[in-house]
Design a protein around this motif. Structure first.
Motif, PDB file in Angstrom:
ATOM      1  N   TRP A   1       0.819  -1.214   0.000  1.00 42.38           N
ATOM      2  CA  TRP A   1       0.000   0.000   0.000  1.00 42.38           C
ATOM      3  C   TRP A   1       0.854   1.265   0.000  1.00 42.38           C
ATOM      4  N   ASP A   2       2.139   1.137   0.321  1.00 41.27           N
ATOM      5  CA  ASP A   2       3.001   2.328   0.357  1.00 41.27           C
ATOM      6  C   ASP A   2       3.427   2.788  -1.038  1.00 41.27           C
ATOM      7  N   THR A   3       2.888   2.173  -2.096  1.00 42.82           N
ATOM      8  CA  THR A   3       3.105   2.466  -3.524  1.00 42.82           C
ATOM      9  C   THR A   3       4.430   1.922  -4.055  1.00 42.82           C
ATOM     10  N   PHE A   4       5.164   1.157  -3.256  1.00 41.34           N
ATOM     11  CA  PHE A   4       6.472   0.668  -3.680  1.00 41.34           C
ATOM     12  C   PHE A   4       6.472  -0.845  -3.890  1.00 41.34           C
ATOM     13  N   LEU A   5       7.366  -1.274  -4.768  1.00 41.35           N
ATOM     14  CA  LEU A   5       7.770  -2.676  -4.846  1.00 41.35           C
ATOM     15  C   LEU A   5       9.083  -2.798  -4.099  1.00 41.35           C
ATOM     16  N   MET A   6       9.303  -3.942  -3.457  1.00 40.61           N
ATOM     17  CA  MET A   6      10.606  -4.177  -2.838  1.00 40.61           C
ATOM     18  C   MET A   6      11.147  -5.519  -3.284  1.00 40.61           C
ATOM     19  N   LEU A   7      12.462  -5.559  -3.486  1.00 37.76           N
ATOM     20  CA  LEU A   7      13.158  -6.771  -3.891  1.00 37.76           C
ATOM     21  C   LEU A   7      14.127  -7.142  -2.779  1.00 37.76           C
ATOM     22  N   TRP A   8      13.871  -8.286  -2.157  1.00 38.56           N
ATOM     23  CA  TRP A   8      14.669  -8.752  -1.018  1.00 38.56           C
ATOM     24  C   TRP A   8      15.598  -9.865  -1.482  1.00 38.56           C
ATOM     25  N   ASN A   9      16.861  -9.796  -1.056  1.00 33.39           N
ATOM     26  CA  ASN A   9      17.834 -10.839  -1.369  1.00 33.39           C
ATOM     27  C   ASN A   9      18.052 -11.700  -0.134  1.00 33.39           C
ATOM     28  N   PHE A  10      18.152 -13.014  -0.351  1.00 37.84           N
ATOM     29  CA  PHE A  10      18.297 -13.930   0.772  1.00 37.84           C
ATOM     30  C   PHE A  10      19.737 -14.092   1.240  1.00 37.84           C
ATOM     31  N   LYS A  11      20.699 -13.516   0.507  1.00 35.05           N
ATOM     32  CA  LYS A  11      22.093 -13.578   0.938  1.00 35.05           C
ATOM     33  C   LYS A  11      22.279 -12.759   2.222  1.00 35.05           C
ATOM     34  N   PRO A  12      23.138 -13.196   3.131  1.00 38.77           N
ATOM     35  CA  PRO A  12      23.402 -12.422   4.349  1.00 38.77           C
ATOM     36  C   PRO A  12      23.964 -11.029   4.028  1.00 38.77           C
ATOM     37  N   GLN A  13      23.517 -10.046   4.754  1.00 40.28           N
ATOM     38  CA  GLN A  13      23.969  -8.652   4.614  1.00 40.28           C
ATOM     39  C   GLN A  13      23.701  -8.056   3.217  1.00 40.28           C
ATOM     40  N   ALA A  14      22.802  -8.668   2.462  1.00 35.74           N
ATOM     41  CA  ALA A  14      22.492  -8.127   1.134  1.00 35.74           C
ATOM     42  C   ALA A  14      21.533  -6.947   1.270  1.00 35.74           C
ATOM     43  N   ARG A  15      21.655  -6.000   0.340  1.00 38.07           N
ATOM     44  CA  ARG A  15      20.773  -4.840   0.359  1.00 38.07           C
ATOM     45  C   ARG A  15      19.416  -5.186  -0.237  1.00 38.07           C
ATOM     46  N   ALA A  16      18.394  -4.454   0.203  1.00 38.72           N
ATOM     47  CA  ALA A  16      17.062  -4.568  -0.394  1.00 38.72           C
ATOM     48  C   ALA A  16      16.871  -3.388  -1.337  1.00 38.72           C
ATOM     49  N   PHE A  17      16.075  -3.586  -2.377  1.00 35.82           N
ATOM     50  CA  PHE A  17      15.843  -2.531  -3.363  1.00 35.82           C
ATOM     51  C   PHE A  17      14.371  -2.151  -3.379  1.00 35.82           C
ATOM     52  N   ARG A  18      14.129  -0.844  -3.285  1.00 35.01           N
ATOM     53  CA  ARG A  18      12.770  -0.317  -3.311  1.00 35.01           C
ATOM     54  C   ARG A  18      12.538   0.340  -4.677  1.00 35.01           C
ATOM     55  N   PHE A  19      11.580  -0.181  -5.436  1.00 40.27           N
ATOM     56  CA  PHE A  19      11.301   0.326  -6.776  1.00 40.27           C
ATOM     57  C   PHE A  19      10.220   1.404  -6.709  1.00 40.27           C
ATOM     58  N   VAL A  20      10.590   2.597  -7.157  1.00 39.98           N
ATOM     59  CA  VAL A  20       9.706   3.759  -7.090  1.00 39.98           C
ATOM     60  C   VAL A  20       9.190   4.068  -8.499  1.00 39.98           C
ATOM     61  N   GLY A  21       7.892   4.155  -8.665  1.00 35.81           N
ATOM     62  CA  GLY A  21       7.346   4.431  -9.990  1.00 35.81           C
ATOM     63  C   GLY A  21       5.836   4.534  -9.995  1.00 35.81           C
ATOM     64  N   HIS A  22       5.182   3.616  -9.285  1.00 35.55           N
ATOM     65  CA  HIS A  22       3.724   3.676  -9.201  1.00 35.55           C
ATOM     66  C   HIS A  22       3.277   4.858  -8.350  1.00 35.55           C
ATOM     67  N   LYS A  23       2.114   5.395  -8.667  1.00 39.95           N
ATOM     68  CA  LYS A  23       1.601   6.584  -7.984  1.00 39.95           C
ATOM     69  C   LYS A  23       0.493   6.267  -6.987  1.00 39.95           C
ATOM     70  N   ASP A  24       0.156   4.999  -6.837  1.00 33.26           N
ATOM     71  CA  ASP A  24      -0.886   4.595  -5.893  1.00 33.26           C
ATOM     72  C   ASP A  24      -0.548   3.184  -5.408  1.00 33.26           C
ATOM     73  N   VAL A  25      -1.446   2.610  -4.621  1.00 32.70           N
ATOM     74  CA  VAL A  25      -1.238   1.286  -4.044  1.00 32.70           C
ATOM     75  C   VAL A  25      -0.827   0.273  -5.118  1.00 32.70           C
ATOM     76  N   VAL A  26       0.225  -0.513  -4.837  1.00 32.16           N
ATOM     77  CA  VAL A  26       0.621  -1.605  -5.725  1.00 32.16           C
ATOM     78  C   VAL A  26      -0.128  -2.853  -5.258  1.00 32.16           C
ATOM     79  N   THR A  27      -0.944  -3.410  -6.149  1.00 25.24           N
ATOM     80  CA  THR A  27      -1.874  -4.467  -5.763  1.00 25.24           C
ATOM     81  C   THR A  27      -1.380  -5.881  -6.054  1.00 25.24           C
ATOM     82  N   SER A  28      -0.431  -6.020  -6.986  1.00 23.88           N
ATOM     83  CA  SER A  28      -0.007  -7.365  -7.395  1.00 23.88           C
ATOM     84  C   SER A  28       1.403  -7.317  -7.964  1.00 23.88           C
ATOM     85  N   VAL A  29       2.144  -8.403  -7.770  1.00 20.05           N
ATOM     86  CA  VAL A  29       3.502  -8.496  -8.314  1.00 20.05           C
ATOM     87  C   VAL A  29       3.787  -9.950  -8.671  1.00 20.05           C
ATOM     88  N   GLN A  30       4.529 -10.167  -9.770  1.00 13.34           N
ATOM     89  CA  GLN A  30       4.924 -11.532 -10.139  1.00 13.34           C
ATOM     90  C   GLN A  30       6.182 -11.510 -10.999  1.00 13.34           C
TER      91      GLN A  30
END
Length: 478
Positions: free
Chosen positions: A38-67
């Motif tokens: 609902w925060d309008t962002f997509l996030m990409l999480w890496n399972f490696k230890p100490q890996a960074r997460a990436f927040r994708f900024v682009g949508h202007k409203d709630v992101v409802t689905s991702v695949q």
């Protein structure tokens, strides 16, 4: 009941979203997890230890689905801003934006071969897109209310959809016709999906139920009443033997479909749970909800059974499909028997060494190609960034990536499969973009016509209802 090594275990959790989680999906190689919020962002999480997460900024409203796409080189997202986006899941944030729906988009789903994308919207339509050329193909109309979900069958020949008109429809992708219809008089389905062999569909109901239908014989096979709130999402285990459900009562439920019973109740979220998903191999599953937390669970309970199932299938003397649950149990539709013993797991009550993940988050600003009739002003990046400024297919990466850039990208992200790299001459790209703009004029015109038709349908429906009321009144007077 005390937990055993065969019980599912909460392995770690991720924090980074600022609002409720709406959707989630594992990458095919199970090294990453994508989440929508609902925060309008997509996030990409890496399972490696100490890996960074990436927040994708682009949508202007709630992101409802991702695949993720089947090979993992693309990430599709839907939003209440009425758009669908295709992202390259790396730190550069390249994306294509599709605008054809005239209302919020609720769901995105790739076909198993990755050639097509289905999108479901509150404009009462399902739209199908060609991924190779990234163009709109056709719309499916028969629903009379918001379409909440649409999914391809494993072989790509069918699409199942559910709507707030209280129906579930099966569509033939060859002739673009509705070939089957399941209706419910009590509530509507929030989510629907095919089982792994494509012979059954499962629905998550707003009336707190989970139903499984055999689409070969149009029969309700199983009917579970295990939640005390609306069921928001479900996910099949790759074996097809288990189903996990997420509901507004704050719990996850794991159902054994061969035995036809509830086997686990999982608690870990505060508030409604909106999303759940098994990994491609079934060894992990993840959940998210109103508490903005992403929980990662290890399955455990499936290991012995799944291996036995594979061994049994290898020993079969003829090359047909594995046993179908219709052939095994139950032979008639039934209600869940609450007397059978189930295991309740609440990680908050156990002392566990959780891998708490609150990684540093890198914002990735979308540098996108927008498929609309509007003129979009874009600033070309520096050559040092090595981003292809104009692109039609985000799966086509620039060919002149230096070894330094490639090495750094590999360190930052998990190994992602992507197509052979090649560049597109600027003159050809400009010509293609001009053609795309002309096609988008047509698409936008069709969208406007669709909207007008929808309004006309609504008015006709109101007129018919008024006529029925007037007729009933005249009958009473006479």
């Amino acid at each position: 009941m005390a937990s055993t090594p065969e019980d599912p275990v909460l392995e770690r959790y991720f924090k980074g979203h600022k609002a409720a989680i709406t959707s989630m999906d594992f990458s095919p190689n199970c090294k990453q997890l994508a989440t929508a919020s609902w925060d309008t962002f997509l996030m990409l999480w890496n399972f490696k230890p100490q890996a960074r997460a990436f927040r994708f900024v682009g949508h202007k409203d709630v992101v409802t689905s991702v695949q993720f796409s089947p090979v993992g080189n693309l990430l599709a997202s839907a939003s209440r801003d009425r758009t669908v986006r295709l992202w390259i899941p790396d730190k550069k944030g390249q994306s294509s934006e599709f605008k054809a729906h005239t209302a919020p988009v609720r769901c995105v789903n790739f076909s198993a071969d990755g050639q097509f994308l289905a999108t479901a919207s509150e404009d009462k339509s399902i739209k199908v897109w060609n991924m190779y050329r990234q163009r709109f193909l056709y719309s499916l109309y028969r629903h009379t209310h918001w379409v909440r979900c649409a999914k391809f069958s494993p072989d790509g020949r069918l699409i199942v959809s559910c709507s707030e008109d209280r129906t579930i429809k099966i569509w033939d992708t060859t002739n673009k016709q509705c070939v089957n219809n399941f209706s419910d008089s009590v509530g509507f389905s929030n989510f629907v999906d095919f089982n792994p062999n494509g012979t059954c569909i499962a629905s998550a109901g707003s009336d707190h139920t989970v139903k499984i239908w055999d689409i070969r014989v149009n029969k309700l096979l199983q009917h579970y009443q295990v939640h005390s709130g609306g069921v928001n999402c479900l996910s099949y285990h790759p074996s097809g033997n288990y189903l996990i459900t997420a509901a507004s009562d704050g719990t996850l439920k794991i159902l054994d479909l061969l035995e036809g019973r509830l086997i686990y109740t999982l608690q870990g979220h505060t508030g409604p749970v909106f999303a759940v998903s098994f990994s491609k191999g079934g060894e992990l599953f993840t959940s998210g909800g109103a508490d903005a937390q992403v929980l990662l669970w290890r399955t455990n309970f499936d290991e012995l059974n799944y291996k036995d199932l594979i061994k049994r299938n290898l020993k079969r003397l003829h090359f047909d499909s594995p046993p179908h649950l219709f052939d095994i149990y139950p032979r008639t539709a039934h209600l869940h028997d609450g007397k059978l013993e189930t295991i309740e797991i609440n990680p908050k009550l156990e002392v566990v060494d959780l891998q708490t993940s609150n990684p540093p988050v890198v914002d990735v600003l979308s540098y996108d190609s927008t498929t609309t009739t509007e003129t979009t002003s874009r600033t070309l990046p520096d050559k040092s960034e090595e981003i292809s400024g104009y692109f039609l297919n985000p799966s086509l990466m620039p060919s002149d990536c230096s070894p330094v850039t490639t090495k750094k990208r590999t360190e930052d992200l998990s190994d992602l499969p992507y197509e052979s790299q090649r560049s597109i001459p600027l003159a050809v790209t400009d010509a293609l973009e001009h053609i795309m703009e002309q096609l988008n004029v047509l698409t936008q015109t069709v969208s406007i016509l669709e909207q007008r038709l929808t309004l006309t349908e609504d008015k006709l429906k109101d007129c018919l209802e008024n006529q029925q009321k007037l007729f009933a009144i005249s009958q009473q007077k006479s």
